[in-house]
Scaffold this motif. Sequence first.
Motif, PDB file in Angstrom:
ATOM      1  N   GLU A   5       1.154   5.891  -0.799  1.00  0.00           N
ATOM      2  CA  GLU A   5       1.082   4.537  -1.331  1.00  0.00           C
ATOM      3  C   GLU A   5       2.291   3.726  -0.899  1.00  0.00           C
ATOM      4  N   MET A   6       2.171   2.407  -1.059  1.00  0.00           N
ATOM      5  CA  MET A   6       3.268   1.523  -0.682  1.00  0.00           C
ATOM      6  C   MET A   6       3.291   0.303  -1.594  1.00  0.00           C
ATOM      7  N   ASP A   7       4.430  -0.394  -1.585  1.00  0.00           N
ATOM      8  CA  ASP A   7       4.536  -1.682  -2.262  1.00  0.00           C
ATOM      9  C   ASP A   7       3.988  -2.768  -1.352  1.00  0.00           C
ATOM     10  N   ARG A  24       2.611  -8.485  -7.098  1.00  0.00           N
ATOM     11  CA  ARG A  24       3.117  -7.257  -6.487  1.00  0.00           C
ATOM     12  C   ARG A  24       2.255  -6.091  -6.952  1.00  0.00           C
ATOM     13  N   VAL A  25       1.829  -5.244  -6.000  1.00  0.00           N
ATOM     14  CA  VAL A  25       0.909  -4.159  -6.323  1.00  0.00           C
ATOM     15  C   VAL A  25       1.332  -2.891  -5.597  1.00  0.00           C
ATOM     16  N   ARG A  26       0.772  -1.775  -6.041  1.00  0.00           N
ATOM     17  CA  ARG A  26       0.858  -0.501  -5.313  1.00  0.00           C
ATOM     18  C   ARG A  26      -0.516  -0.240  -4.715  1.00  0.00           C
ATOM     19  N   ALA A 129       4.578  -6.228   2.945  1.00  0.00           N
ATOM     20  CA  ALA A 129       4.272  -4.860   2.555  1.00  0.00           C
ATOM     21  C   ALA A 129       5.185  -3.918   3.332  1.00  0.00           C
ATOM     22  N   GLU A 130       5.124  -2.648   2.984  1.00  0.00           N
ATOM     23  CA  GLU A 130       5.944  -1.657   3.679  1.00  0.00           C
ATOM     24  C   GLU A 130       5.306  -1.176   4.975  1.00  0.00           C
ATOM     25  N   ASP A 315      10.819  -7.174  -2.864  1.00  0.00           N
ATOM     26  CA  ASP A 315      10.346  -7.371  -4.240  1.00  0.00           C
ATOM     27  C   ASP A 315      10.608  -8.780  -4.761  1.00  0.00           C
TER      28      ASP A 315
END
Length: 341
Positions: A5-7, A24-26, A129-130, A315
Amino acid sequence: MIPVEMDAWVVARPGPVSTRPLRRVRVPVPAPGPGEVLVRVEACAVCRTDLHLAEGDLPPRRPRTTPGHEAVGRVAATGPSAGRLTPGTRVGVAWLRSTCGRCRYCARAAENLCPYSAYTGWHADGGYAEYLTVPEDFAYRLPEEVPAEKLAPLLCAGIVGYRALLRSDLPPGGRLGVYGFGASAHLTAQVAIAQGATVHVLTRSATARELALELGAASVGDAADPPPEPLDAAILFAPAGELVPVALAALDRGGTLAVAGIHLTDIPALNYRRHLFQERTLRSVTANTRADGREFLGIAAAHPLRVATTPYPLDAADEALAALAADRVEGAAVLLPGRFA
């Protein structure tokens, strides 16, 4: 190791920035499809197009899209049939994500007009995102020695600004008017000055006017002010339709105004004699071709540009977008995954 998973940030419900349209989500790290690569994001610049998407000026192409189309990173994995780029390669992911390659526009090297084109951060998830994916044929190789924060704005602000400069038909040694002076304009002005142009900057921001003088502008003024001399060409970067007649009136005979943005407020009625007669030309700018991108990045490598940036941790993407909306960003805001507020 690639995490599960990622931010990421998504446009949950388009609306004014004050309503906080970003959430903001995972989410799962995406898997690269055929011909695609997975990119671990090192930096992603914040573009006014992201603001238009978040606020609904650009109709969403899919629900809960992750914005961002000025991403710098490294290839983390490759999908089936992808082989040009290998893991570890530093790449840039820009606005143009894919085209059909078969239509009459693609056939005549005008792929920016392809009716089947798709765009990063609009049709597919982008760089807030990451990780993100991109077709490897639409990724740009980037130099190792330049910080990611300084490379990210080149991928849209720089490339699309460069196309706008080409569309303005500025003659050698000509007089260029730049209306608005944000991320794209401050890079485009430097390219024009390096090519021998006299650049006059017209913007409502006092801070931007100071930056313009530092970068070599011959004069600065308010967006509604007339420049000190007639212009051979002008570029409108501000998404303000009311400035179209202002810029057209500032053109010399045979001059061209290029409108650089993807979104523009309504243009007031034009007076033919004052704004268009004597062969003045009004042009739009639609995205860019990959050839534009390669040419501009080559210019930036040969003549390093001063890239003004304001860094934000990933963030704080919603704060960066709000600052852009309020014209509180000098140069380009850039999101940096791994940095924390």
